[in-house]
Design a protein around this motif. Structure first.
Motif, short mmCIF file in Angstrom:
data_model
loop_
_atom_site.label_atom_id
_atom_site.label_comp_id
_atom_site.label_asym_id
_atom_site.label_seq_id
_atom_site.Cartn_x
_atom_site.Cartn_y
_atom_site.Cartn_z
N VAL A 162 0.84 -1.20 0.00
CA VAL A 162 0.00 0.00 0.00
C VAL A 162 0.87 1.25 0.00
O VAL A 162 0.62 2.20 -0.76
CB VAL A 162 -0.95 -0.01 1.22
CG1 VAL A 162 -1.63 1.35 1.37
CG2 VAL A 162 -2.00 -1.10 1.07
N LEU A 163 1.92 1.27 0.84
CA LEU A 163 2.77 2.46 0.92
C LEU A 163 3.54 2.69 -0.37
O LEU A 163 3.85 3.82 -0.73
CB LEU A 163 3.74 2.33 2.10
CG LEU A 163 3.10 2.50 3.47
CD1 LEU A 163 4.11 2.24 4.57
CD2 LEU A 163 2.49 3.89 3.62
N LYS A 164 3.85 1.58 -1.07
CA LYS A 164 4.57 1.72 -2.34
C LYS A 164 3.64 2.26 -3.44
O LYS A 164 4.01 3.17 -4.19
CB LYS A 164 5.15 0.37 -2.77
CG LYS A 164 5.90 0.41 -4.10
CD LYS A 164 6.35 -0.98 -4.51
CE LYS A 164 6.99 -0.94 -5.90
NZ LYS A 164 7.30 -2.30 -6.40
N HIS A 165 2.44 1.69 -3.54
CA HIS A 165 1.54 2.06 -4.63
C HIS A 165 0.63 3.24 -4.31
O HIS A 165 0.16 3.93 -5.22
CB HIS A 165 0.68 0.86 -5.04
CG HIS A 165 1.47 -0.24 -5.68
ND1 HIS A 165 2.03 -1.27 -4.96
CD2 HIS A 165 1.82 -0.45 -6.97
CE1 HIS A 165 2.68 -2.07 -5.79
NE2 HIS A 165 2.57 -1.61 -7.01
N LEU A 166 0.33 3.44 -3.04
CA LEU A 166 -0.58 4.52 -2.68
C LEU A 166 -0.07 5.24 -1.43
O LEU A 166 -0.68 5.17 -0.36
CB LEU A 166 -2.00 3.95 -2.43
CG LEU A 166 -3.15 4.95 -2.43
CD1 LEU A 166 -3.22 5.72 -3.72
CD2 LEU A 166 -4.46 4.24 -2.15
N PRO B 155 0.72 8.30 1.22
CA PRO B 155 -0.23 9.32 1.69
C PRO B 155 -0.31 10.54 0.77
O PRO B 155 -1.39 11.11 0.60
CB PRO B 155 0.32 9.69 3.07
CG PRO B 155 1.07 8.50 3.51
CD PRO B 155 1.65 7.87 2.27
N GLU B 156 0.84 10.95 0.18
CA GLU B 156 0.80 12.16 -0.66
C GLU B 156 0.03 11.92 -1.96
O GLU B 156 -0.42 12.87 -2.60
CB GLU B 156 2.22 12.65 -0.97
CG GLU B 156 3.09 11.67 -1.73
CD GLU B 156 3.88 10.76 -0.81
OE1 GLU B 156 3.47 10.60 0.35
OE2 GLU B 156 4.90 10.21 -1.25
N LYS B 157 -0.14 10.65 -2.37
CA LYS B 157 -0.98 10.35 -3.53
C LYS B 157 -2.44 10.15 -3.11
O LYS B 157 -3.35 10.55 -3.82
CB LYS B 157 -0.48 9.08 -4.23
CG LYS B 157 0.65 9.29 -5.21
CD LYS B 157 0.86 8.05 -6.03
CE LYS B 157 1.88 8.27 -7.13
NZ LYS B 157 2.06 7.06 -7.96
N LEU B 158 -2.63 9.49 -1.94
CA LEU B 158 -3.99 9.22 -1.48
C LEU B 158 -4.73 10.52 -1.16
O LEU B 158 -5.91 10.69 -1.52
CB LEU B 158 -3.95 8.32 -0.23
CG LEU B 158 -5.29 7.93 0.37
CD1 LEU B 158 -6.10 7.10 -0.61
CD2 LEU B 158 -5.10 7.16 1.67
N LEU B 159 -4.06 11.45 -0.50
CA LEU B 159 -4.66 12.74 -0.14
C LEU B 159 -3.73 13.86 -0.61
O LEU B 159 -3.03 14.48 0.19
CB LEU B 159 -4.88 12.82 1.38
CG LEU B 159 -5.84 11.77 1.96
CD1 LEU B 159 -5.77 11.74 3.47
CD2 LEU B 159 -7.26 12.05 1.51
N PRO B 160 -3.71 14.13 -1.91
CA PRO B 160 -2.77 15.11 -2.45
C PRO B 160 -3.13 16.55 -2.05
O PRO B 160 -4.29 16.85 -1.77
CB PRO B 160 -2.90 14.92 -3.97
CG PRO B 160 -4.28 14.40 -4.16
CD PRO B 160 -4.58 13.57 -2.96
N ASP B 161 -2.10 17.42 -2.02
CA ASP B 161 -2.35 18.82 -1.70
C ASP B 161 -2.29 19.69 -2.95
O ASP B 161 -2.29 20.92 -2.84
CB ASP B 161 -1.37 19.32 -0.64
CG ASP B 161 0.07 19.11 -1.07
OD1 ASP B 161 0.28 18.55 -2.16
OD2 ASP B 161 0.98 19.52 -0.33
N GLY B 162 -2.23 19.10 -4.10
CA GLY B 162 -2.23 19.85 -5.34
C GLY B 162 -2.54 18.94 -6.52
O GLY B 162 -2.44 17.72 -6.40
N GLN B 163 -2.96 19.55 -7.60
CA GLN B 163 -3.25 18.79 -8.82
C GLN B 163 -2.53 19.44 -10.00
O GLN B 163 -2.22 20.64 -9.95
CB GLN B 163 -4.76 18.77 -9.09
CG GLN B 163 -5.56 17.88 -8.14
CD GLN B 163 -5.29 16.40 -8.33
OE1 GLN B 163 -4.85 15.97 -9.39
NE2 GLN B 163 -5.52 15.61 -7.30
N PRO B 164 -2.24 18.71 -11.06
CA PRO B 164 -1.62 19.31 -12.23
C PRO B 164 -2.47 20.46 -12.79
O PRO B 164 -3.69 20.46 -12.63
CB PRO B 164 -1.54 18.16 -13.23
CG PRO B 164 -1.63 16.92 -12.41
CD PRO B 164 -2.46 17.26 -11.22
#
Lengths: 55, 235
Positions: B27-31, B33-42
């Motif tokens: 889970v930590l490798k694929h998801l 925390p910064e991907k699960l709850l991102p603070d920005g989007q492209p």
């Protein structure tokens, strides 16, 4: 007595249908499709608030 | 029976081979925390075409919430009382909104080939959630318990019998259709949509075709100066 029977029967009409040749569509379904197409087109052309268009 | 002190100490090799440690690492490798709850989007996400997925989720939340109210009060309430009929109608119209936003979301993703960049499973779960949602809506129309639903059931039974599933999915059995509609299909839709959202988080939002080269979310070693995020988030 007849009125109590006829009232619900009058409410089960299939709605308004529009047809062109072999093509037939219910008016409500046509509205939904037109609204979806409009939303899609507007989403492509309307600017998103709070962003500047890239040069 | 006594326990030796050494038995209580964490065993490095043993914990590494446990399924919980394996799952944590995966889970930590694929998801992370910064991907699960991102603070920005492209930056390309700042477009109306990226709004409709979230619109479909918001509609689904209202569909489920109003469905819970309907199920708790029962048909005698939502077919008779004014408030019950209002909630029943809003349940229907939120489903209409759910499908409209989902279809526009589908069109947008299709025309930007959203399966690019390892996002095939995201696309497939979206297609499955659309299909399961159609079945859920179908059972809802059967539960109107009026002439419309009787007509729909009468027509559908032939199709379902023709494909050989009429014995398990019997549209003439109102109790069974009720359970499909308020238990099994909502659980299925919720599970698939949750998986779909998690996959979006894992792989990132797909870029438009013209900015595919800036899809930094899949490149851990993106060169400096190519950060296309909004919101100032580190990725």
């Amino acid at each position: 007595m007849f009125s109590t029977v006829l009232l619900p029967l009058s409410e089960i009409g299939g709605g308004i249908y529009l047809g062109w040749g072999r093509f037939l569509i219910q008016f409500g379904n046509l509205i939904v499709i037109v609204v979806m197409l409009a939303l899609f087109a507007l989403a492509l052309v309307l600017p998103f608030p709070g962003t500047k268009r890239p040069k | 029976m006594t326990t030796r002190e050494s038995d209580r100490e964490p065993q490095g090799d043993a914990s590494d081979s446990s399924w919980t440690m394996w799952a944590r690492r995966w889970v930590l490798k694929h998801l992370p925390p910064e991907k699960l709850l991102p603070d920005g989007q492209p930056s390309y996400v700042a477009s109306w075409i990226y709004v409709f997925g979230m619109g479909a989720i918001a509609s689904l939340i209202y569909v489920v919430a109003s469905g819970l109210v309907l199920s708790l009060n029962g048909p005698a309430w939502y077919h008779v009382s004014s408030l019950g009929r209002f909630v029943n109608s809003s349940h229907l119209w939120s489903v209409e909104l759910f499908f409209m936003t989902m279809v526009v979301h589908l069109w947008g993703k299709y025309w930007m080939a959203a399966w690019r960049g390892g996002r095939v499973l995201t696309w497939i779960t979206g297609v499955i959630s659309f299909a399961v949602s159609i079945v859920a809506a179908f059972t809802g129309y059967l539960l109107q318990t009026n002439f419309d639903s009787q007509w729909i059931a009468f027509q559908a039974k032939d199709a379902l019998n023709a494909v050989g599933i009429g014995a398990w999915f019997n549209v003439a059995n109102l109790g069974q259709v009720f359970m499909w509609h308020i238990v099994l299909l909502p659980l299925a839709v919720a599970a698939i949509v949750a998986l779909h959202v998690l996959l979006v988080r894992m792989h990132g939002v797909v870029p438009p075709l013209e900015v595919a080269a800036s899809d930094a979310q899949l490149r851990a070693d993106s060169p400096a100066g190519t950060d296309t995020t909004i919101g100032g988030g580190a990725r």
